[in-house]
Design a protein around this motif. Structure first.
Motif, PDB file in Angstrom:
ATOM      1  N   ALA A 192       0.812  -1.222   0.000  1.00  0.00           N
ATOM      2  CA  ALA A 192       0.000   0.000   0.000  1.00  0.00           C
ATOM      3  C   ALA A 192       0.843   1.268   0.000  1.00  0.00           C
ATOM      4  O   ALA A 192       0.338   2.345  -0.327  1.00  0.00           O
ATOM      5  N   GLY A 193       2.103   1.194   0.375  1.00  0.00           N
ATOM      6  CA  GLY A 193       2.946   2.387   0.450  1.00  0.00           C
ATOM      7  C   GLY A 193       3.024   2.918   1.872  1.00  0.00           C
ATOM      8  O   GLY A 193       1.993   3.238   2.478  1.00  0.00           O
ATOM      9  N   LEU A 194       4.228   3.035   2.401  1.00  0.00           N
ATOM     10  CA  LEU A 194       4.415   3.514   3.771  1.00  0.00           C
ATOM     11  C   LEU A 194       4.182   5.022   3.852  1.00  0.00           C
ATOM     12  O   LEU A 194       4.639   5.782   2.987  1.00  0.00           O
ATOM     13  N   VAL A 195       3.496   5.442   4.899  1.00  0.00           N
ATOM     14  CA  VAL A 195       3.182   6.868   5.097  1.00  0.00           C
ATOM     15  C   VAL A 195       3.985   7.443   6.264  1.00  0.00           C
ATOM     16  O   VAL A 195       4.562   8.521   6.156  1.00  0.00           O
ATOM     17  N   LYS A 196       4.018   6.734   7.382  1.00  0.00           N
ATOM     18  CA  LYS A 196       4.761   7.182   8.564  1.00  0.00           C
ATOM     19  C   LYS A 196       5.702   6.067   9.014  1.00  0.00           C
ATOM     20  O   LYS A 196       5.255   4.944   9.238  1.00  0.00           O
ATOM     21  N   HIS A 246       8.843   3.847  -1.606  1.00  0.00           N
ATOM     22  CA  HIS A 246       7.712   4.470  -0.907  1.00  0.00           C
ATOM     23  C   HIS A 246       7.812   5.991  -0.852  1.00  0.00           C
ATOM     24  O   HIS A 246       7.078   6.625  -0.091  1.00  0.00           O
ATOM     25  N   GLY A 247       8.674   6.569  -1.667  1.00  0.00           N
ATOM     26  CA  GLY A 247       8.810   8.023  -1.663  1.00  0.00           C
ATOM     27  C   GLY A 247       7.549   8.739  -2.095  1.00  0.00           C
ATOM     28  O   GLY A 247       7.322   9.890  -1.705  1.00  0.00           O
ATOM     29  N   TRP A 248       6.734   8.090  -2.878  1.00  0.00           N
ATOM     30  CA  TRP A 248       5.510   8.734  -3.378  1.00  0.00           C
ATOM     31  C   TRP A 248       4.406   8.802  -2.328  1.00  0.00           C
ATOM     32  O   TRP A 248       3.405   9.526  -2.524  1.00  0.00           O
ATOM     33  N   ASP A 272      15.540  13.445  -3.616  1.00  0.00           N
ATOM     34  CA  ASP A 272      15.210  13.119  -5.003  1.00  0.00           C
ATOM     35  C   ASP A 272      13.878  12.388  -5.154  1.00  0.00           C
ATOM     36  O   ASP A 272      13.306  12.396  -6.257  1.00  0.00           O
ATOM     37  N   ASN A 273      13.365  11.774  -4.064  1.00  0.00           N
ATOM     38  CA  ASN A 273      12.205  10.894  -4.240  1.00  0.00           C
ATOM     39  C   ASN A 273      11.000  11.216  -3.345  1.00  0.00           C
ATOM     40  O   ASN A 273       9.875  10.859  -3.705  1.00  0.00           O
ATOM     41  N   CYS A 274      11.214  11.856  -2.208  1.00  0.00           N
ATOM     42  CA  CYS A 274      10.124  12.011  -1.225  1.00  0.00           C
ATOM     43  C   CYS A 274       9.468  13.377  -1.366  1.00  0.00           C
ATOM     44  O   CYS A 274       9.747  14.313  -0.603  1.00  0.00           O
ATOM     45  N   GLN A 275       8.574  13.510  -2.316  1.00  0.00           N
ATOM     46  CA  GLN A 275       7.965  14.802  -2.585  1.00  0.00           C
ATOM     47  C   GLN A 275       6.868  15.161  -1.593  1.00  0.00           C
ATOM     48  O   GLN A 275       6.498  16.341  -1.466  1.00  0.00           O
ATOM     49  N   ASN A 303      13.807  20.428  -5.685  1.00  0.00           N
ATOM     50  CA  ASN A 303      12.579  21.104  -6.102  1.00  0.00           C
ATOM     51  C   ASN A 303      11.332  20.310  -5.744  1.00  0.00           C
ATOM     52  O   ASN A 303      10.210  20.788  -5.963  1.00  0.00           O
ATOM     53  N   LEU A 304      11.516  19.108  -5.211  1.00  0.00           N
ATOM     54  CA  LEU A 304      10.378  18.247  -4.901  1.00  0.00           C
ATOM     55  C   LEU A 304       9.941  18.335  -3.442  1.00  0.00           C
ATOM     56  O   LEU A 304       8.756  18.373  -3.136  1.00  0.00           O
ATOM     57  N   ILE A 305      10.903  18.365  -2.557  1.00  0.00           N
ATOM     58  CA  ILE A 305      10.605  18.239  -1.135  1.00  0.00           C
ATOM     59  C   ILE A 305      10.031  19.542  -0.578  1.00  0.00           C
ATOM     60  O   ILE A 305      10.402  20.644  -0.989  1.00  0.00           O
ATOM     61  N   ASN A 306       9.096  19.408   0.349  1.00  0.00           N
ATOM     62  CA  ASN A 306       8.459  20.551   1.015  1.00  0.00           C
ATOM     63  C   ASN A 306       8.456  20.311   2.523  1.00  0.00           C
ATOM     64  O   ASN A 306       7.412  20.097   3.134  1.00  0.00           O
ATOM     65  N   LEU A 307       9.618  20.359   3.113  1.00  0.00           N
ATOM     66  CA  LEU A 307       9.751  20.073   4.542  1.00  0.00           C
ATOM     67  C   LEU A 307       9.112  21.177   5.385  1.00  0.00           C
ATOM     68  O   LEU A 307       9.289  22.372   5.121  1.00  0.00           O
ATOM     69  N   GLN A 308       8.402  20.752   6.417  1.00  0.00           N
ATOM     70  CA  GLN A 308       7.851  21.686   7.393  1.00  0.00           C
ATOM     71  C   GLN A 308       8.566  21.580   8.740  1.00  0.00           C
ATOM     72  O   GLN A 308       8.689  22.576   9.457  1.00  0.00           O
TER      73      GLN A 308
END
Length: 653
Positions: A517-521, A542-544, A566-569, A593-598
């Motif tokens: 299913a893809g890891l979220v946390k 699981h970057g997506w 490069d992968n975890c947008q 240009n992909l990552i949006n860290l908070q």
């Protein structure tokens, strides 16, 4: 007389004899001259309230002050003021005025407002509108949407009086929390009396660690705050059953009662609440050694169809109380039992077979010796709608009881086991294989019985419903167990493996490959044997979907940060504390240009220096939290510049 006033002539003002038939009548005339008299009728002598200072033959009069009036007169003046704002202004003059204003009951003011409304009833249309506005203002005062909290030294009677006066005309006080008290001028009956007289809209009252508050103060609250719905008493040693008698009688709308560490409250007070408060929905009682089966039985039996939450901790109750809960708890949805030494296996069995806990959804048991294999199996059968089960420090529970419970509890969604040392790998995996199709989360915390065994699972066995897996501080859990879980639970989305030194890349990589299913946390904090290889594969597979990643203490370097960039947008929360990352890794995150860290934590990363300042500045558009604690290579001057540049970001240094 002539010698006294230095004029010549006879001593008679009116020559020829007296003109007054009555000698006393001469006092009604004042002579302005030799033949001029002015008539003054008798009148009451005026009173001079201002003090005089005599000095020999001279005296000096001070300016008159309202302070010379006694308290009774000032009280009458204050209660006749037209509105709450005027009374608030008067309360700001002095502590004396504040005390007087705060002791005015609301019903003593309402009579004055009624008179004003009647006087204005026949006036013009605009003035009638003013009357309506006055009524509307009164409605606003009673809403009780304001909340106030006093802690430590700020908790005094003076502040409570100020709260009572200030909130009366600004929406009304609805919630009051008092945590602790001033050691010299603590909260007493005087402060609670001010609240009771000025805050009739009070619905929530919480009193913690108040040794100076006794029955008299709570009786004042019960006498004036009839809308009280929630009462929380914690470590109030002077409060006795008398307070609960008064609250039960004066506050029939009580729905939530919490009593903790009140040694003088016992069965009689709870019985009074049971008689007078039919709408009770939540009860929490802890550490009251005088409370026994009689008090608990009264609460449950009288609120059978309204009581939804019950929490009992460190009480001298027996199996009788559990039997009553099982029979009368028809509306109970949340039940928590903690440290009940006198409750045995029989109590849990009888409670579960009482057929009253049909609506129970959440059940928590901590340090109760009565939780055995037989008792837990009975809970699974007697509570058909149970969704959450948490067992802590249940020393007599074994694998057989856990598996039997899993078979019986078809609605179970969450299972948490903490310090249940008799549970082994067989019981853990067996519960996953036998549970219903609704189980979504399972957690093991500090279970020393879990050992790393190579289990041969049937090829078709799986737990498709499980979405969350949490295993923390179980030293025997290793790669073999992790591989088995990967095969058994292919739909995992939340994985927490904290403090597991026995996990390596060889065990975690198969888990990454099996999660469909893809890891979220993902939380891997304290897994010191995981390397960059795991992070790179996780970012690739699981970057997506990955949103939160905690790698605190793992053996990773800048290579992992490059793969993440490069992968975890979707990644918003990244923790790489105590890792071997450098300024180059921070730069890789900044240039992506992909990552949006908070939220970013690099605490304890000794190789991150002032050179990362420009890179961190580039993250300012999205960054809301930054942890730079124990980063010895970063200077305080660089942090000051970051604070100016990242003006909306919370920075820990």
């Amino acid at each position: 007389m002539s010698k006294l006033f230095s004029f010549s002539g006879s001593d008679d003002f009116c020559p020829g004899g007296s003109i007054y038939p009555n000698p006393k009548g001469s006092s009604l005339f004042l002579s302005l001259g030799r033949h001029v008299d002015v008539y003054f009728p008798p009148h009451k002598r005026s009173r001079i309230s201002a003090p005089f200072v005599f000095s020999g033959e001279r005296f000096e009069q001070k300016n008159p002050s309202i302070e010379v009036l006694p308290d009774e007169c000032l009280f009458e003046i204050f209660r006749r003021l037209p509105g709450g704002r005027e009374r608030s202004s008067c309360a700001c003059v002095s502590k004396r005025w504040l005390t007087l204003v705060s002791n005015i009951r609301r019903d003593e003011i309402s009579e004055n407002k009624t008179t004003q409304a009647l006087n204005l009833k026949d006036e013009s249309t605009d003035k009638k509108g003013g009357v309506v506005s006055e009524v509307e203002d009164q409605d606003v005062e009673d809403d009780g949407y304001l909340s106030r909290s006093l802690e430590g030294k700020k908790a005094t009677d003076v502040r409570l009086a100020a709260i009572a006066v200030g909130t009366a005309s600004r929406g009304g006080l609805g919630k009051l929390f008092i945590r602790g008290s001033n050691s010299r001028r603590g909260v007493t009956t005087v402060g609670l009396r001010a609240i009771s007289r000025g805050c009739r809209s009070l619905r929530v009252l919480s009193l913690w660690n108040l040794s100076s508050v006794g029955d008299e103060g709570l009786c004042e609250i019960a006498d004036g705050c009839h809308q009280l719905e929630k009462l929380d008493l914690c470590n109030c040693p002077v409060v006795t059953d008398k307070s609960l008698f008064a609250v039960a009688k004066g506050c029939p709308n009580l729905t939530d009662l919490t009593i903790e560490g009140c040694a003088n409250i016992g069965n009689e007070g709870l019985q009074a609440v049971a008689r007078c408060c039919p709408n009770l929905k939540s009860v929490s009682i802890k550490g009251c050694h005088l409370v026994g089966d009689q008090g608990i039985a009264s609460l449950l039996s009288s609120s059978s169809y309204s009581l939804t939450k019950v929490k009992l901790q460190a009480l001298n109750i027996t199996d009788v109380s559990l039997a009553v809960i099982g029979h009368y708890g028809k509306a109970v949805t949340d039940l928590s039992l903690t440290s009940l030494p006198n409750v045995s296996e029989k109590g849990f069995w009888v409670m579960s077979n009482g057929h009253g806990l049909q609506k129970l959804k959440s059940f928590t048991v901590t340090t109760c010796g009565g939780v055995t294999d037989l008792g837990l199996e009975a809970v699974g059968k007697g509570c058909p709608n149970l969704k959450q089960l948490c067992l802590r420090k249940c020393a007599f529970l074994s694998d057989n009881g856990l598996v039997s419970f899993s078979k019986a509890a078809g609605s179970l969604e969450s299972l948490q086991l903490e310090e249940c040392h008799r549970i082994t790998q067989f019981g853990f995996v067996g519960s996953l294989l036998t549970c219903g199709a609704k189980l979504k989360a399972i957690s093991l915390v500090n279970c020393l019985g879990i050992k790393d065994l190579n289990l041969g699972l049937p090829p078709l066995s799986s737990c498709e419903s499980l979405r969350s897996l949490s295993i923390c501080n179980c030293p025997g859990f290793g790669d073999a167990s992790l591989v088995a879980l990967g095969q058994l639970c292919p739909q995992l989305q939340h994985v927490e493996l904290s403090g597991l030194h026995g996990i390596t890349d060889a065990g975690f990589l198969p888990l990454l490959e099996s999660c469909e299913a893809g890891l979220v946390k993902v939380n891997l904090s304290g897994c010191v044997n995981l390397s960059d290889k795991v992070v790179c594969m996780m970012a690739d597979l699981h970057g997506w979907t990955l949103e939160t990643l905690n790698l605190d203490g793992c053996k990773i370097s800048d290579t992992s940060l490059v793969a993440i960039a490069d992968n975890c947008q979707l990644l918003s929360d990244l923790d790489v504390s105590k890792c071997a990352i450098t300024d180059s890794g921070i730069a890789a995150l900044a240039h992506s240009n992909l990552i949006n860290l908070q939220i970013l934590s690099v605490s304890g990363c000794s190789m991150v220096s002032d050179k990362s300042l420009p890179s961190l500045g580039k993250l300012s558009q999205t960054l809301l939290g930054l942890n730079l604690q124990q980063c010895k290579a970063i200077s305080s001057g660089a942090v000051d510049l970051l604070v100016e540049q990242l003006w909306r970001c919370d920075i820990l240094f």
